[in-house]
Design an enzyme around this catalytic site. Sequence first.
Site, PDB file in Angstrom:
ATOM      1  N   SER A 105       0.813  -1.205   0.000  1.00  0.00           N
ATOM      2  CA  SER A 105       0.000   0.000   0.000  1.00  0.00           C
ATOM      3  C   SER A 105       0.853   1.264   0.000  1.00  0.00           C
ATOM      4  O   SER A 105       1.714   1.428  -0.854  1.00  0.00           O
ATOM      5  CB  SER A 105      -0.962  -0.068   1.186  1.00  0.00           C
ATOM      6  OG  SER A 105      -2.113   0.669   0.946  1.00  0.00           O
TER       7      SER A 105
ATOM      8  N   LYS B 259      -0.081  -4.087  -3.377  1.00  0.00           N
ATOM      9  CA  LYS B 259      -1.401  -3.569  -2.984  1.00  0.00           C
ATOM     10  C   LYS B 259      -1.482  -2.143  -3.493  1.00  0.00           C
ATOM     11  O   LYS B 259      -1.077  -1.198  -2.850  1.00  0.00           O
ATOM     12  CB  LYS B 259      -1.569  -3.616  -1.460  1.00  0.00           C
ATOM     13  CG  LYS B 259      -2.853  -2.980  -0.934  1.00  0.00           C
ATOM     14  CD  LYS B 259      -4.045  -3.866  -1.166  1.00  0.00           C
ATOM     15  CE  LYS B 259      -5.269  -3.401  -0.395  1.00  0.00           C
ATOM     16  NZ  LYS B 259      -6.112  -2.473  -1.081  1.00  0.00           N
TER      17      LYS B 259
END
Length: 124
Positions: A34, A59
């Site tokens: 992320s 991600k």
Amino acid sequence: VADKKGVVDAQSTLVDGIDLETPMVLLVDKNTASAAEVMTACLKENKRATVAGEQTFGKGIVQTIRQLEGGENGGIAVTLARYETPLHNDINKSGIPVDVQADVTCGKDDALTCLPKDAFRKIS
């Protein structure tokens, strides 16, 4: 971050950082995901840091979960936006490749023991 219509919300600075010369190495692993991947990509693509360890998770999307009616029968994941690197690369499901393979099983309190000496080279 780019929303579903492709509108990019980019941030930049007007001044250089305090130290742009000291070698910087980021130690990442398969669980790096992320926003941490976006930061890794920023430093790598701007030739500010060497990335060592193993390829990151991948991600690259921002999601929210919406409950189905009644709330007991599950939910649906709705993608709100996607992360994009400074060079507009999509990292979702691919991750960030490392510059130097390194052992990531060392103690997190002494990450230097994981890194080979060539990780601290000058980036050109």
